[in-house]
Write a protein that holds these residues in place. Structure first.
Motif: not given
Ligand code: SAH
Length: 212
Positions: A93-95, A107-128
């Motif tokens: 998010a800082v980047l 590498r850990i799917a549950s962490l990737a999913e959780k952070s994905s949700q946060k990016f959507s929630l916070l409107g970071y649409d430039n993070i993949h």
């Protein structure tokens, strides 16, 4: 809790006295809601001067570590950045505040999913985000102007060096499993320029070109 005030204090007491100077980095650290990247039960200590657990044996890095690694990347806003080790998603998010696009691998799917949700929630649409072994890089999206590895590595994974653009910068904690030093590498026509920075302790980078 006045989180905005806590962020301001974090910048004034933890980052500036330790030498973080890039005003864009300091402003981004004042903006990104770090407390939303940790468990609800720990939100009140999210701005303390330390790393914190995020589950699955992993951690969110100390604010100073996020700031110095970001500063070393010399971001102007135009860059395509690759991060290895999404974790909580806070560093990504800082980047994202300071570059054009962020590609982050966990590498850990549950962490990737959780952070994905946060990016959507916070409107970071430039993070993949993707779940994979980040030591292999992200071939389809290469080259990258900047690469940051936020897990401890025995050496620089070869695929990441290859996927770094000319004049690009890579930042990585290298060393043993239990203690490392930040290494900044600039890829130039004449070769690689290496610069060692602060000692640090990260969780291990586990993968084909990392630890077993
Ligand atoms: N940048 C994170 C901190 C990450 S901790 C943040 O801001 O919260 C390091 C992360 O790297 C952990 O989540 C760990 O699961 C992940 N990791 C370790 N080896 C990896 C690999 N080969 N590929 C991708 N992620 C990896």
């Amino acid at each position: 809790m006045d989180y905005e005030e806590l962020r301001e204090q974090m910048v004034i007491t933890q980052l500036i006295p330790r030498g973080i100077k890039d005003s864009r980095v300091l402003e981004a650290m004042k903006r990104v809601p770090r407390h939303l990247f940790v468990d609800v039960s720990m939100q009140n200590s999210a701005y303390d001067d330390m790393a914190m657990p995020i589950g699955d044996g992993q951690t969110i890095s100390q604010p100073y570590m996020v700031a110095i690694m970001t500063e070393l990347l010399e971001l102007s806003g135009k860059e395509k950045v690759l991060e290895i080790g999404t974790g909580s998603g806070y560093q990504a998010a800082v980047l994202a505040e300071l570059s054009k696009d962020v590609y982050t691998i966990e590498r850990i799917a549950s962490l990737a999913e959780k952070s994905s949700q946060k990016f959507s929630l916070l409107g970071y649409d430039n993070i993949h985000v993707k779940t994979a072994d980040g030591t292999l890089g992200w071939t389809e999206e290469a080259p990258f102007d900047r690469i940051i590895i936020t897990a401890a590595s025995p050496k620089i994974p070869d695929p990441l060096m290859e996927q770094l653009a000319l004049d690009g910068i890579l930042v990585i904690p290298v060393g043993s499993r239990y203690s490392q030093q930040l290494l900044k590498i600039r890829k130039t026509k004449e070769g690689m320029l290496e610069e060692y920075h602060t000692p640090c302790v990260f969780v291990p980078l586990i993968g084909k070109h990392g630890w077993e």
